[in-house]
Design an enzyme around this catalytic site. Structure first.
Site, PDB file in Angstrom:
ATOM      1  N   GLU A  60       0.826  -1.209   0.000  1.00  0.00           N
ATOM      2  CA  GLU A  60       0.000   0.000   0.000  1.00  0.00           C
ATOM      3  C   GLU A  60       0.858   1.256   0.000  1.00  0.00           C
ATOM      4  OE1 GLU A  60      -2.421  -3.311   0.724  1.00  0.00           O
ATOM      5  OE2 GLU A  60      -0.668  -2.674   1.903  1.00  0.00           O
ATOM      6  N   HIS A 127     -10.994  -7.084   7.140  1.00  0.00           N
ATOM      7  CA  HIS A 127     -11.556  -6.823   5.816  1.00  0.00           C
ATOM      8  C   HIS A 127     -12.950  -6.209   5.911  1.00  0.00           C
ATOM      9  CE1 HIS A 127      -8.478  -9.936   5.143  1.00  0.00           C
ATOM     10  NE2 HIS A 127      -8.333  -9.390   3.940  1.00  0.00           N
TER      11      HIS A 127
END
Length: 324
Positions: A60, A127
Protein backbone atom coordinates in the site's frame (compact mmCIF):
# COMPACT_ATOMS: atom_id res chain seq x y z
CA UNK A 1 -31.14 6.04 -18.26
CA UNK A 2 -29.83 2.52 -17.74
CA UNK A 3 -30.35 0.36 -14.65
CA UNK A 4 -26.91 -0.75 -13.46
CA UNK A 5 -25.32 -2.01 -10.26
CA UNK A 6 -23.32 0.06 -7.81
CA UNK A 7 -20.20 -1.83 -8.94
CA UNK A 8 -20.87 -1.23 -12.63
CA UNK A 9 -21.40 2.47 -11.93
CA UNK A 10 -17.91 2.69 -10.44
CA UNK A 11 -16.45 0.82 -13.42
CA UNK A 12 -18.24 3.10 -15.89
CA UNK A 13 -16.89 6.17 -14.12
CA UNK A 14 -13.35 4.83 -14.46
CA UNK A 15 -13.80 3.98 -18.15
CA UNK A 16 -15.32 7.36 -18.96
CA UNK A 17 -12.82 9.46 -17.02
CA UNK A 18 -9.85 7.59 -18.48
CA UNK A 19 -11.27 8.13 -21.97
CA UNK A 20 -11.98 11.79 -21.25
CA UNK A 21 -8.60 12.67 -19.73
CA UNK A 22 -5.38 10.88 -20.70
CA UNK A 23 -3.79 12.00 -17.42
CA UNK A 24 -6.06 9.65 -15.49
CA UNK A 25 -4.64 6.21 -14.75
CA UNK A 26 -5.39 3.47 -12.21
CA UNK A 27 -3.16 1.28 -10.11
CA UNK A 28 -3.44 -1.25 -7.34
CA UNK A 29 -3.03 -4.89 -6.45
CA UNK A 30 -4.43 -7.32 -9.07
CA UNK A 31 -6.44 -4.60 -10.85
CA UNK A 32 -5.09 -5.33 -14.34
CA UNK A 33 -5.38 -8.77 -15.93
CA UNK A 34 -7.31 -10.13 -12.95
CA UNK A 35 -9.74 -7.20 -12.91
CA UNK A 36 -9.53 -6.50 -9.19
CA UNK A 37 -10.54 -8.56 -6.17
CA UNK A 38 -14.20 -7.60 -6.75
CA UNK A 39 -13.86 -7.19 -10.56
CA UNK A 40 -14.40 -3.43 -10.39
CA UNK A 41 -11.57 -2.76 -12.86
CA UNK A 42 -12.34 -5.66 -15.19
CA UNK A 43 -11.77 -4.75 -18.85
CA UNK A 44 -9.81 -1.56 -18.22
CA UNK A 45 -6.47 -3.06 -19.20
CA UNK A 46 -7.89 -4.32 -22.50
CA UNK A 47 -8.93 -0.79 -23.48
CA UNK A 48 -6.19 1.35 -21.97
CA UNK A 49 -3.19 -0.96 -21.70
CA UNK A 50 -0.75 -1.74 -18.94
CA UNK A 51 0.78 1.74 -18.90
CA UNK A 52 -2.49 3.20 -17.63
CA UNK A 53 -3.77 0.17 -15.71
CA UNK A 54 -0.89 -0.72 -13.43
CA UNK A 55 -0.66 -3.86 -11.33
CA UNK A 56 1.28 -2.80 -8.26
CA UNK A 57 3.33 -4.84 -5.82
CA UNK A 58 1.50 -5.94 -2.67
CA UNK A 59 2.47 -2.73 -0.92
CA UNK A 60 0.00 0.00 0.00
CA UNK A 61 2.92 2.33 0.68
CA UNK A 62 4.16 1.82 -2.88
CA UNK A 63 0.70 2.52 -4.29
CA UNK A 64 0.20 5.71 -2.29
CA UNK A 65 3.73 7.04 -2.75
CA UNK A 66 3.65 6.42 -6.50
CA UNK A 67 0.26 8.10 -6.80
CA UNK A 68 1.42 11.22 -4.97
CA UNK A 69 4.59 11.40 -7.05
CA UNK A 70 2.66 10.97 -10.29
CA UNK A 71 0.25 13.74 -9.28
CA UNK A 72 3.21 16.08 -8.82
CA UNK A 73 4.14 15.31 -12.41
CA UNK A 74 0.73 16.34 -13.73
CA UNK A 75 -1.06 13.00 -13.67
CA UNK A 76 -4.39 12.20 -11.97
CA UNK A 77 -4.02 8.76 -10.37
CA UNK A 78 -6.87 6.62 -9.04
CA UNK A 79 -5.36 4.10 -6.68
CA UNK A 80 -7.21 1.11 -5.28
CA UNK A 81 -6.60 -0.22 -1.79
CA UNK A 82 -7.80 -3.79 -2.21
CA UNK A 83 -9.50 -3.70 1.20
CA UNK A 84 -9.72 -0.27 2.77
CA UNK A 85 -8.52 -1.64 6.12
CA UNK A 86 -4.97 -1.63 4.76
CA UNK A 87 -5.00 2.09 4.13
CA UNK A 88 -3.54 2.24 7.64
CA UNK A 89 -0.22 1.27 6.05
CA UNK A 90 -0.09 4.60 4.20
CA UNK A 91 -1.79 6.86 6.75
CA UNK A 92 1.24 9.12 7.06
CA UNK A 93 1.63 9.74 3.31
CA UNK A 94 -2.06 10.53 2.88
CA UNK A 95 -2.56 12.73 5.94
CA UNK A 96 0.82 14.35 6.50
CA UNK A 97 1.88 14.78 2.87
CA UNK A 98 -0.96 14.62 0.36
CA UNK A 99 -3.59 16.42 2.42
CA UNK A 100 -1.19 19.17 3.51
CA UNK A 101 0.59 19.65 0.21
CA UNK A 102 -1.49 22.59 -0.99
CA UNK A 103 -1.05 24.40 2.32
CA UNK A 104 2.68 23.73 2.54
CA UNK A 105 3.78 24.57 -0.98
CA UNK A 106 0.73 25.46 -3.08
CA UNK A 107 0.75 22.17 -5.00
CA UNK A 108 -2.48 20.20 -4.98
CA UNK A 109 -2.39 16.39 -5.00
CA UNK A 110 -5.23 15.32 -7.35
CA UNK A 111 -5.40 11.65 -6.38
CA UNK A 112 -8.38 9.44 -5.60
CA UNK A 113 -7.88 6.67 -3.06
CA UNK A 114 -10.72 4.21 -3.46
CA UNK A 115 -11.41 0.92 -1.79
CA UNK A 116 -14.11 -1.41 -0.42
CA UNK A 117 -15.21 -0.72 3.13
CA UNK A 118 -17.76 -2.13 5.54
CA UNK A 119 -19.08 -5.41 6.87
CA UNK A 120 -22.06 -7.65 6.37
CA UNK A 121 -20.11 -10.18 4.30
CA UNK A 122 -18.33 -12.21 6.98
CA UNK A 123 -14.97 -10.58 6.26
CA UNK A 124 -13.90 -10.36 9.90
CA UNK A 125 -11.72 -7.76 11.62
CA UNK A 126 -9.20 -7.15 8.80
CA UNK A 127 -11.56 -6.82 5.82
CA UNK A 128 -14.57 -4.93 7.19
CA UNK A 129 -13.30 -1.56 8.35
CA UNK A 130 -15.22 1.72 8.14
CA UNK A 131 -12.26 4.11 8.47
CA UNK A 132 -13.89 7.51 7.95
CA UNK A 133 -13.38 8.75 11.50
CA UNK A 134 -9.64 8.00 11.28
CA UNK A 135 -9.38 10.66 8.56
CA UNK A 136 -11.99 13.26 9.55
CA UNK A 137 -9.41 15.21 11.51
CA UNK A 138 -7.35 15.82 8.36
CA UNK A 139 -7.91 19.24 6.76
CA UNK A 140 -7.21 19.10 3.04
CA UNK A 141 -8.63 15.60 2.56
CA UNK A 142 -12.11 15.09 1.14
CA UNK A 143 -14.08 11.94 2.08
CA UNK A 144 -17.11 10.59 0.23
CA UNK A 145 -19.20 7.41 0.53
CA UNK A 146 -22.02 6.87 -1.98
CA UNK A 147 -25.08 4.76 -1.28
CA UNK A 148 -26.60 4.53 -4.78
CA UNK A 149 -25.29 3.59 -8.21
CA UNK A 150 -26.13 7.11 -9.42
CA UNK A 151 -24.01 8.64 -6.66
CA UNK A 152 -21.26 6.04 -7.01
CA UNK A 153 -20.65 7.14 -10.60
CA UNK A 154 -21.22 10.85 -10.11
CA UNK A 155 -19.12 11.14 -6.96
CA UNK A 156 -16.24 9.18 -8.46
CA UNK A 157 -16.23 11.46 -11.50
CA UNK A 158 -16.26 14.51 -9.24
CA UNK A 159 -13.45 13.02 -7.15
CA UNK A 160 -11.25 12.31 -10.16
CA UNK A 161 -11.73 15.89 -11.40
CA UNK A 162 -10.99 17.41 -7.99
CA UNK A 163 -7.61 19.08 -7.59
CA UNK A 164 -7.00 17.72 -4.08
CA UNK A 165 -6.93 14.22 -2.56
CA UNK A 166 -10.24 12.39 -2.13
CA UNK A 167 -10.82 9.27 -0.08
CA UNK A 168 -13.57 7.41 -1.92
CA UNK A 169 -15.20 4.74 0.24
CA UNK A 170 -17.29 2.14 -1.59
CA UNK A 171 -19.29 -0.27 0.55
CA UNK A 172 -18.66 -3.82 -0.62
CA UNK A 173 -22.10 -5.00 0.58
CA UNK A 174 -23.67 -2.72 -2.03
CA UNK A 175 -21.56 -3.77 -5.03
CA UNK A 176 -24.03 -6.16 -6.63
CA UNK A 177 -27.07 -5.71 -4.39
CA UNK A 178 -27.94 -2.13 -5.35
CA UNK A 179 -29.20 -1.12 -8.79
CA UNK A 180 -30.73 2.13 -9.96
CA UNK A 181 -31.10 4.43 -12.93
CA UNK A 182 -27.88 6.05 -14.10
CA UNK A 183 -27.80 8.61 -16.95
CA UNK A 184 -25.86 7.70 -20.06
CA UNK A 185 -24.69 11.30 -20.50
CA UNK A 186 -21.83 12.79 -18.50
CA UNK A 187 -22.68 14.11 -15.02
CA UNK A 188 -21.12 14.62 -11.61
CA UNK A 189 -22.50 14.60 -8.07
CA UNK A 190 -21.00 17.61 -6.25
CA UNK A 191 -18.81 16.78 -3.29
CA UNK A 192 -20.22 18.22 -0.06
CA UNK A 193 -23.94 17.93 -0.81
CA UNK A 194 -26.29 15.64 1.13
CA UNK A 195 -29.56 14.21 -0.22
CA UNK A 196 -32.92 13.59 1.45
CA UNK A 197 -33.89 10.01 0.58
CA UNK A 198 -37.25 10.07 2.37
CA UNK A 199 -39.31 12.99 3.62
CA UNK A 200 -40.59 12.91 7.19
CA UNK A 201 -41.86 15.06 10.03
CA UNK A 202 -41.31 13.21 13.33
CA UNK A 203 -37.55 12.56 13.46
CA UNK A 204 -34.48 12.61 11.24
CA UNK A 205 -32.38 9.54 10.49
CA UNK A 206 -28.96 10.90 9.49
CA UNK A 207 -26.67 8.38 7.83
CA UNK A 208 -24.65 7.36 4.73
CA UNK A 209 -23.38 4.37 2.77
CA UNK A 210 -25.01 0.99 3.33
CA UNK A 211 -26.77 2.29 6.44
CA UNK A 212 -29.02 4.38 4.20
CA UNK A 213 -30.93 1.19 3.38
CA UNK A 214 -31.11 0.19 7.03
CA UNK A 215 -32.52 3.64 7.77
CA UNK A 216 -35.01 3.46 4.90
CA UNK A 217 -36.24 0.03 6.01
CA UNK A 218 -36.55 1.32 9.58
CA UNK A 219 -38.50 4.33 8.31
CA UNK A 220 -40.90 2.01 6.50
CA UNK A 221 -41.41 0.01 9.68
CA UNK A 222 -41.93 3.16 11.75
CA UNK A 223 -44.51 4.45 9.26
CA UNK A 224 -46.69 1.42 10.01
CA UNK A 225 -47.02 2.83 13.52
CA UNK A 226 -47.71 6.37 12.37
CA UNK A 227 -44.16 7.72 12.81
CA UNK A 228 -42.80 9.47 9.72
CA UNK A 229 -39.00 9.51 9.69
CA UNK A 230 -36.92 11.64 7.34
CA UNK A 231 -33.79 9.96 5.97
CA UNK A 232 -30.81 12.18 5.15
CA UNK A 233 -27.97 10.60 3.17
CA UNK A 234 -24.81 12.61 3.86
CA UNK A 235 -22.96 11.30 0.76
CA UNK A 236 -19.92 13.47 1.64
CA UNK A 237 -18.33 13.26 5.07
CA UNK A 238 -15.68 15.91 4.45
CA UNK A 239 -16.75 18.51 3.64
CA UNK A 240 -19.96 17.88 5.54
CA UNK A 241 -23.22 19.41 4.36
CA UNK A 242 -23.85 21.21 7.64
CA UNK A 243 -26.76 23.17 6.22
CA UNK A 244 -28.62 19.99 5.28
CA UNK A 245 -28.07 18.48 8.73
CA UNK A 246 -29.38 21.58 10.45
CA UNK A 247 -32.31 21.87 8.03
CA UNK A 248 -33.56 18.33 8.69
CA UNK A 249 -33.27 18.79 12.46
CA UNK A 250 -35.11 22.09 12.23
CA UNK A 251 -37.87 20.27 10.37
CA UNK A 252 -38.32 17.27 12.69
CA UNK A 253 -36.85 18.41 16.05
CA UNK A 254 -35.33 14.97 16.68
CA UNK A 255 -32.06 13.49 15.39
CA UNK A 256 -31.01 9.84 15.24
CA UNK A 257 -27.55 9.28 13.76
CA UNK A 258 -26.78 5.86 12.26
CA UNK A 259 -23.31 4.74 11.20
CA UNK A 260 -21.62 1.37 10.75
CA UNK A 261 -18.27 2.24 12.29
CA UNK A 262 -17.86 1.55 15.99
CA UNK A 263 -19.56 4.04 18.28
CA UNK A 264 -16.69 5.57 20.23
CA UNK A 265 -14.89 8.23 18.20
CA UNK A 266 -17.23 7.76 15.24
CA UNK A 267 -18.63 10.49 13.01
CA UNK A 268 -21.84 10.33 15.05
CA UNK A 269 -20.13 12.22 17.84
CA UNK A 270 -19.13 15.02 15.45
CA UNK A 271 -22.65 15.21 14.04
CA UNK A 272 -24.14 15.28 17.53
CA UNK A 273 -21.81 18.15 18.46
CA UNK A 274 -22.75 20.06 15.30
CA UNK A 275 -26.47 19.67 16.10
CA UNK A 276 -25.95 20.67 19.73
CA UNK A 277 -23.98 23.77 18.76
CA UNK A 278 -26.02 24.99 15.80
CA UNK A 279 -29.48 23.41 16.09
CA UNK A 280 -30.06 23.09 19.83
CA UNK A 281 -33.01 25.41 19.76
CA UNK A 282 -34.87 23.08 17.40
CA UNK A 283 -34.46 19.94 19.52
CA UNK A 284 -37.29 18.36 21.48
CA UNK A 285 -35.17 15.39 22.59
CA UNK A 286 -31.50 14.41 22.98
CA UNK A 287 -29.46 13.45 19.95
CA UNK A 288 -29.20 9.64 19.76
CA UNK A 289 -26.63 7.43 18.02
CA UNK A 290 -26.94 3.88 16.71
CA UNK A 291 -23.59 2.37 15.72
CA UNK A 292 -21.61 -0.85 15.83
CA UNK A 293 -20.31 -2.23 19.11
CA UNK A 294 -16.86 -1.18 20.33
CA UNK A 295 -15.23 -4.47 19.34
CA UNK A 296 -13.36 -5.82 16.32
CA UNK A 297 -15.73 -7.01 13.59
CA UNK A 298 -16.57 -10.69 14.28
CA UNK A 299 -16.15 -13.38 11.64
CA UNK A 300 -19.16 -15.51 12.62
CA UNK A 301 -22.28 -14.37 10.74
CA UNK A 302 -24.50 -14.44 13.81
CA UNK A 303 -21.97 -12.44 15.83
CA UNK A 304 -21.45 -9.95 13.01
CA UNK A 305 -25.23 -9.49 12.78
CA UNK A 306 -25.33 -8.72 16.51
CA UNK A 307 -22.37 -6.34 16.15
CA UNK A 308 -23.79 -4.24 13.29
CA UNK A 309 -26.64 -1.71 13.41
CA UNK A 310 -29.85 -3.18 12.03
CA UNK A 311 -33.47 -2.22 11.43
CA UNK A 312 -34.66 -3.43 14.83
CA UNK A 313 -32.03 -1.37 16.66
CA UNK A 314 -32.85 1.75 14.65
CA UNK A 315 -36.62 1.30 15.12
CA UNK A 316 -36.24 0.80 18.87
CA UNK A 317 -34.05 3.89 19.23
CA UNK A 318 -36.42 5.93 17.07
CA UNK A 319 -39.44 4.94 19.16
CA UNK A 320 -37.67 5.95 22.37
CA UNK A 321 -36.75 9.25 20.77
CA UNK A 322 -40.27 10.00 19.59
CA UNK A 323 -41.70 9.14 23.01
CA UNK A 324 -39.16 11.25 24.92
Amino acid sequence: MAVITYLEAIRQALFEEMARDERVFVMGEDIGAYGGAFKVTEGLIDKFGEKRVIDSPISEQAIMGSAIGASYMGMRPVCEIQFIDFIACCFDMLTNFAAKSRYRNGAGVPIVVRGPCGGGVGGGPFHSLNPESLFLNTPGLKIVEPSTAYDAKGLLKASIRDDDPVLYLEHKYLYRRIKDDVPEEDYVVPIGKAAVRREGRDLSLITFGAMVYTALDAATELARGGVEAEVLDLRSLAPLDREAVIATVAKTSRALIVHEATRTGGIGGELAALIAEEAFGYLDAPVVRVASADTPVPYAPQLEAAFLPNVDKVVAAAKRLVEY
